[in-house]
Design a protein around this motif. Structure first.
Motif, PDB file in Angstrom:
ATOM      1  N   GLN A 156    -103.368   7.111  11.618  1.00 44.56           N
ATOM      2  CA  GLN A 156    -103.700   7.915  12.802  1.00 44.56           C
ATOM      3  C   GLN A 156    -102.666   8.993  13.078  1.00 44.56           C
ATOM      4  N   ALA A 157    -102.145   9.575  12.040  1.00 47.06           N
ATOM      5  CA  ALA A 157    -101.249  10.716  12.239  1.00 47.06           C
ATOM      6  C   ALA A 157    -102.103  11.981  12.192  1.00 47.06           C
ATOM      7  N   ARG A 158    -101.488  13.113  12.561  1.00 44.64           N
ATOM      8  CA  ARG A 158    -102.257  14.347  12.602  1.00 44.64           C
ATOM      9  C   ARG A 158    -102.416  14.898  11.190  1.00 44.64           C
TER      10      ARG A 158
ATOM     11  N   MET B 227     -88.278  13.841  12.308  1.00 44.18           N
ATOM     12  CA  MET B 227     -88.315  13.358  13.692  1.00 44.18           C
ATOM     13  C   MET B 227     -89.747  13.140  14.177  1.00 44.18           C
ATOM     14  N   THR B 228     -90.727  13.285  13.305  1.00 47.06           N
ATOM     15  CA  THR B 228     -92.116  13.005  13.672  1.00 47.06           C
ATOM     16  C   THR B 228     -92.715  12.106  12.589  1.00 47.06           C
ATOM     17  N   ILE B 229     -93.773  11.393  12.953  1.00 48.82           N
ATOM     18  CA  ILE B 229     -94.464  10.539  11.983  1.00 48.82           C
ATOM     19  C   ILE B 229     -94.919  11.394  10.789  1.00 48.82           C
ATOM     20  N   GLU B 230     -95.431  12.568  11.070  1.00 47.06           N
ATOM     21  CA  GLU B 230     -95.954  13.411  10.002  1.00 47.06           C
ATOM     22  C   GLU B 230     -94.849  13.832   9.029  1.00 47.06           C
TER      23      GLU B 230
ATOM     24  N   ALA C 102     -92.878  -0.120   7.919  1.00 46.90           N
ATOM     25  CA  ALA C 102     -91.890  -0.632   8.874  1.00 46.90           C
ATOM     26  C   ALA C 102     -91.338   0.511   9.723  1.00 46.90           C
ATOM     27  N   LYS C 103     -91.065   1.648   9.090  1.00 46.73           N
ATOM     28  CA  LYS C 103     -90.509   2.772   9.840  1.00 46.73           C
ATOM     29  C   LYS C 103     -91.514   3.288  10.866  1.00 46.73           C
ATOM     30  N   ILE C 104     -92.773   3.457  10.459  1.00 44.39           N
ATOM     31  CA  ILE C 104     -93.768   3.982  11.402  1.00 44.39           C
ATOM     32  C   ILE C 104     -93.921   3.033  12.577  1.00 44.39           C
TER      33      ILE C 104
END
Lengths: 315, 315, 315, 315, 315, 315
Positions: free
Chosen positions: A184-186, A268-271, F283-285
């Motif tokens: 569910q990331a962009r 610094m972001t999931i993406e 794990a990181k997410i």
């Protein structure tokens, strides 16, 4: 005289002639006199070669950067395959075309056809939902299409051949999209990052038959160069949202994952985490596969891989 | 009621009133009820403060980011000085001017006057021999003069006050020029690097009374931001030589000296080595001097400095 | 037969004779028999050399550590220049003096004349304001003058030639003084540190034509040796203040800047920070300049420098 | 009122009075006013203490560095034991002797009697076979006997109490001798290294009831100080062999095993390897035992040990 | 024709014949044609060898892994000793026995007799006080006796010869017991750890004349393999206490001391600390002694040791 | 009195009562007397709580590890939310069931229903093509089903709640399968690795309402425990191919990717690389998402994350 097999299939027993690109040519002096040390390549790979006969005369027959017709036989030296060349001259395009010479067969090349990859890239961009991102990608890809189609991804490490950058980018789009969906990331951001992350390599590397670093490539580096290209292009998309711009620039700048690997900022972001992970994984898998393919050692394990600091299991 | 001394001279025995900038204001709950936790500053430094009386009413009298008039007394808590505030309200400019209120006295500030520093900078630029570099510097400094005059060099680490960036830049020009001359390095390049190396901080940090990171500051960072500013400006100087451009961008990108410190490329010219050395030395000396000045411990050594991982000798 | 150019100007096309110091001589066995592998030097540098003819007889004509007259021609082997020697014998001082042999021309040497450097050092000591420090420096320099005049600064890394240590020391005095003044640090201390920091090298290295590590040099190291020399000398200056003594010893012990670089204590004073910074910068600049001078590669960048882990921009 | 148990056996339920050394005394201000924060010790350990009543008057009754008689009760604060003191005054030697006051009971102390340890040390020296080493050890131990008998081995880390250095040295002699014999290493050298390796601590630390770093201790450090003491003493033994001198100095300088741990040279002899190994092992075992003894946590594992970066199994 | 000296005593002047194990045989192509590159060993060591004459015919006379009779002379190539072989054939057991051929003389071997070591091991097990540990050790040693008697401890690093593992284990038992006693640690545990710590090497390495890694050895490693062997054996000892089992498994898993050296857990008991320390010390001492023995350099220091990153003092 | 919201939705303004699991209960002494410090949890999260009234009596009403009914109000202390409890007692199952008490609502829990996850796992195993791998997975999952259904994946770091391990495993199967397909890696191996990699956690952690490390968990660790479980199970599958066994064990042992992260061997196959990458990414997410969810700070960035050493962008 038979035709030599492709470089990837040369053995110490191969004898015959073939067409190559000569990417390096140096005069060296050994114990028994001078010889020419060459690097020859075709679409399937590259091989060292040496000329011991009539060195001075032969040297006038071709230069580094030219296509050549060479005749010789395989040899194993210090456990590495090389080609001992008896005759060599530059290609005469018309005449040699009769024997089947084609430029594209003599340059190391992606296993995927360039046109197919290019269409796939266009499809990915068209499928982007966010109009700003789509506009940005369209603009950048259009502006740099000539290079982006054929550029290598590196001088040596991975995907180091014609079309290698595009092949690498498409794999990252494919894998990155999947991970974005599953987490569910962009997705649009990850795809943008995949397409843009190495765009600075178009300026970092020069590529005219063979690959090298430009002055800017060494002094500025592809991470900063890519960031600048993206920032400039963003400015040309009217009303591009500033926060989105910062996130896309962050994707390019952080894609090596760690400062010690050359990223001035870390994800610094999931993406950005997904992009850096996928880039690293794709480069590693390509290196391992290449190393296994190149490996000539006996037994179930490859020789030691210096950069990855281990041997691999060939199974 | 007497006037409190400047923040730098406050002690646990100080009693009185003064003017400050309130840069932080938070409601907290302790064992015996709520209180206000503040951070107050004047030109000489900053101090934590607490309000325990009439908390709710008092809280309406001012906000973070405003200038305040406060009355209270010093206190030593966990070996750190704090101010226990009895009364506090926002400044009423006309009325308080009579008692000597001036904005510039209430904001942490470089010990050197801003106008003097600004003129010195202009002098350095005028003295540059290379016309391209001189044009580039003139253009950038003119475009960002408003911020460059007053910006801090950091949020916390060193030169973290009004005019701190300019003070740091001028010191680097001074020291860098000397080293360039003594090592027959290209002085103009070192001076350009000194003036431009931290220019990205104008975008990395927001500074409106107090200092903070911007979104772009976190996601992109001052090294890439500065590089982009410089690259844009170079484009506007007609016929700027490309190799010189690459060298100046290299100075900005490599000025932290090591990749693990955030430079995507490491110094590859004598001038870049000199700049990174001088930047590091100037920041370290400022930190040590600040630490010795702040140190309240007995004996000939300071307390342990976390970032520099040692104590210092006070002599 | 013409005279060979100086080592620094030798090329693969050079032919002729010259005078050298032979600093290494080894019998080796290759595929086509034995040969002599030599290292020859003159004031301008050093070069590998090989003797393939009459090896056994020729070998009796000279020894390592002797001055020799050699005749031969340049050659490029594995991209490094070497000298193929046809004739070689030890120097006959009187006879060869006629052809211009002078010992000092055959030993690698600082570009600055020794006497000029020595006078400059005396001037620096005389200019010290603090009488204790002046006495200490005077005493140490007088006691070790014979070595200090001619010692190299290292076996290989930087300033590795006759007078190299003195040249390095004077540069540190020059740069260190400037920084001390600009940062209001105690100039006398920085100058003392600059003069004394490497004094242990007089015992760490042996230097008799060629340079090597002594037993003490390996087991104790120049940092501890220098500290002991300084501590002994301090004891002989009447009433030397103990705190000043500790600070000067600290300068010597901490001058490598970090424990992992061999300093048992790390800089705890501004002066020690300045000294460690200047020492590192001077050694790095000398190495880079040397590497650029030695570099034979094409293009705007040098080959990779192992110790500094990068290529450099030649401009 | 009962007598308090020894510090090592204090609990939150202890009530009574006792004699202690007060090694720290500070006035602090909490939310409900000022209090005295103390550190009290006896031969078995040390404990934090607080005085909340009649603070100003009580503060006049004693000073840090004095022996005190205190009355109070145990308390558990933030999971650490402390003593809430109701009454406290300095010891009146004659009067309190009646109640059993003895200085040696109030200072943290090695579990082994000092005289016994001292005799054991003399025995070890007498058993040395090499006359030069025996003379050197005899001379050094005689010259520094007063301190060597009682010195702590550290301020905090391990053996941080009266006689701790001697206890640590004797353990190293014991273990080092065994290893030297079993590995056919030169036993005399290992014993010499064991006795001398930390001798610089006699100058690095001051020890007068409580332990602290001297100026020289911080700026020069015990490794260099010990080396200098040994080097001076060697000079006074007539005809001490230079190679043996270098090896003994090497033992002292290399005993931390690694440069990043503060040894300017790393072990280059079997004996130096043994010494560094034994020193590290002994210090670690003492720290682990101390941590297990101090540990108040439930379950089979101790709390996390910061310096050793793990928990330990209590079994 | 004389007999060659043992491998350990070969020099460039040796001429004659001898019996060896041929552990490697490769056909290589040099500038003047093909040659055979061999590795020959006897009980005292191993040496590279080359066959240049009648290569194809000679190659049929023996294979890698066979005992051979070879005739030739010593040679020094790139500063390493090698043997130039004139004649070589596989051993004919009966016939060559007359000339003194014995298998055990041709395989690198521990200096201690295997039977003596085996009896010593049995004695150590019998002396274990704890019946569970004694039963466990007895069971494991009985089950793996065939291999444990003769296995090498490593392929290259230390104790890399027949019986080397047993020799290393016994030294660890000896030293570990002493340290356990002197530190009041549980001796039985330390002895068990010493005997079991490397038992996984019986599966990690294959050893049939020459040593190599197995597939399992590479993919699983001796630490996990040893742990699994021990865990299985524990299950077969009725009522083995679970906490004791965990401690013994911990000894095996943690014996490399640090995670980065391959231990998935780091020592959490005094006994595990002692074992890891002793294992490291024993391996290092063996490596240093081997390096000094192999060293051919002049002067008081050995050549640089890559793995240990230093030179050693030969005294 | 209203009902409190779920822990995840508590604020400083919440007032009311609720059911919780009390996972920690300690008596502490503050300045104004004793109080109870608790840790309470429900399915949605956990919160610190304190009891200040009638401490001794209240303490008798419940114990750590019991379900409780508590009444109180939210409070913000040091910027963290806590619950000030007025009344608290252990749950009376029948009586409280009327008010809606259900055990499963009071234990932190995966957002996915356990039964659904369990069925998904069974489906994955049934879909494995290789019969040996399918048999192995079936056997292991059947044998450890009770624990595998409900176990947490960790005590704190990520997926630290009921069913967390299964949730993490299923995500790895999902992502790992995709990557295996896209990279033509052996899907069955990656799925096996995903299901088995953390199976040792069933023994490393104890989990009875709250989670803790077992003795074996600390001394042996989940990597070795999992490897042993897998190795035992492989033995019970008749004719399991040894090379396949080694590869599966390699997957478990190498899944942390690096030795310094606790893997005794590092990935040597493409499948092991994929598994380690996916495990790290998942794990990181989870940690980043958790940190963003827990973050109470203002502005677009979270507070600093200690383990991941950065702040995250909240967008």
């Amino acid at each position: 005289m038979p035709r030599l097999p492709r470089v990837a299939e040369l053995t110490a027993n191969s004898v015959g002639w073939g067409f190559f690109l000569c990417s390096r040519k140096e005069m060296r002096t050994g114990r028994s006199g001078s010889y020419l040390a060459l690097l020859l390549q075709d679409a399937s790979g590259e091989v060292r070669a040496k000329v011991f006969q009539d060195v001075d005369a032969t040297s006038l027959e071709f230069d580094a950067g030219e296509f050549v017709k060479a005749q010789g036989k395989g040899n194993s030296f210090n456990q590495q395959l090389e080609l001992i060349v008896d005759k060599i001259r530059r290609v005469m395009p018309e005449r040699d075309a009769i024997d089947g010479f084609r430029e594209e067969d003599c340059v190391r090349c992606s296993p995927r056809p360039i046109d197919e990859m290019w269409q796939e890239l266009q499809g990915h961009i068209a499928a982007i939902g966010d109009p700003n991102i789509r506009a940005l990608l369209g603009r950048l890809v259009a502006a740099h299409g000539d290079r982006l189609r054929i550029w290598p991804a590196a001088r040596q490490v991975h995907h180091a051949y014609r079309g290698g950058l595009l092949e690498h980018v498409l794999k990252l789009v494919e894998i990155g999209s999947l991970l974005a969906e599953r987490y569910q990331a962009r997705r649009d951001l990850v795809v943008a990052g995949a397409i843009l992350h190495d765009i600075g390599k178009l300026q970092e590397l020069s590529y005219e038959m063979s690959t090298d670093y430009t002055v800017e490539g060494n002094l500025v580096g592809h991470i900063a160069l890519g960031f600048a290209l993206v920032r400039d292009a963003i400015r040309e998309v009217p009303d591009f949202p500033p926060a989105l711009a910062a996130e896309i620039e962050h994707l390019v700048l952080s894609h090596h994952g760690l400062r010690e690997l050359g990223s001035p900022v870390e994800p610094m972001t999931i993406e950005a985490f997904i992009l850096a992970t996928v880039d690293d994984l794709d480069a590693k898998i390509q290196q391992i596969r290449q190393h296994i393919a190149d490996d000539g050692s006996d037994g179930p394990f490859t020789s030691y891989h210096r950069r990855l600091e281990r041997a691999f299991y060939k199974g």
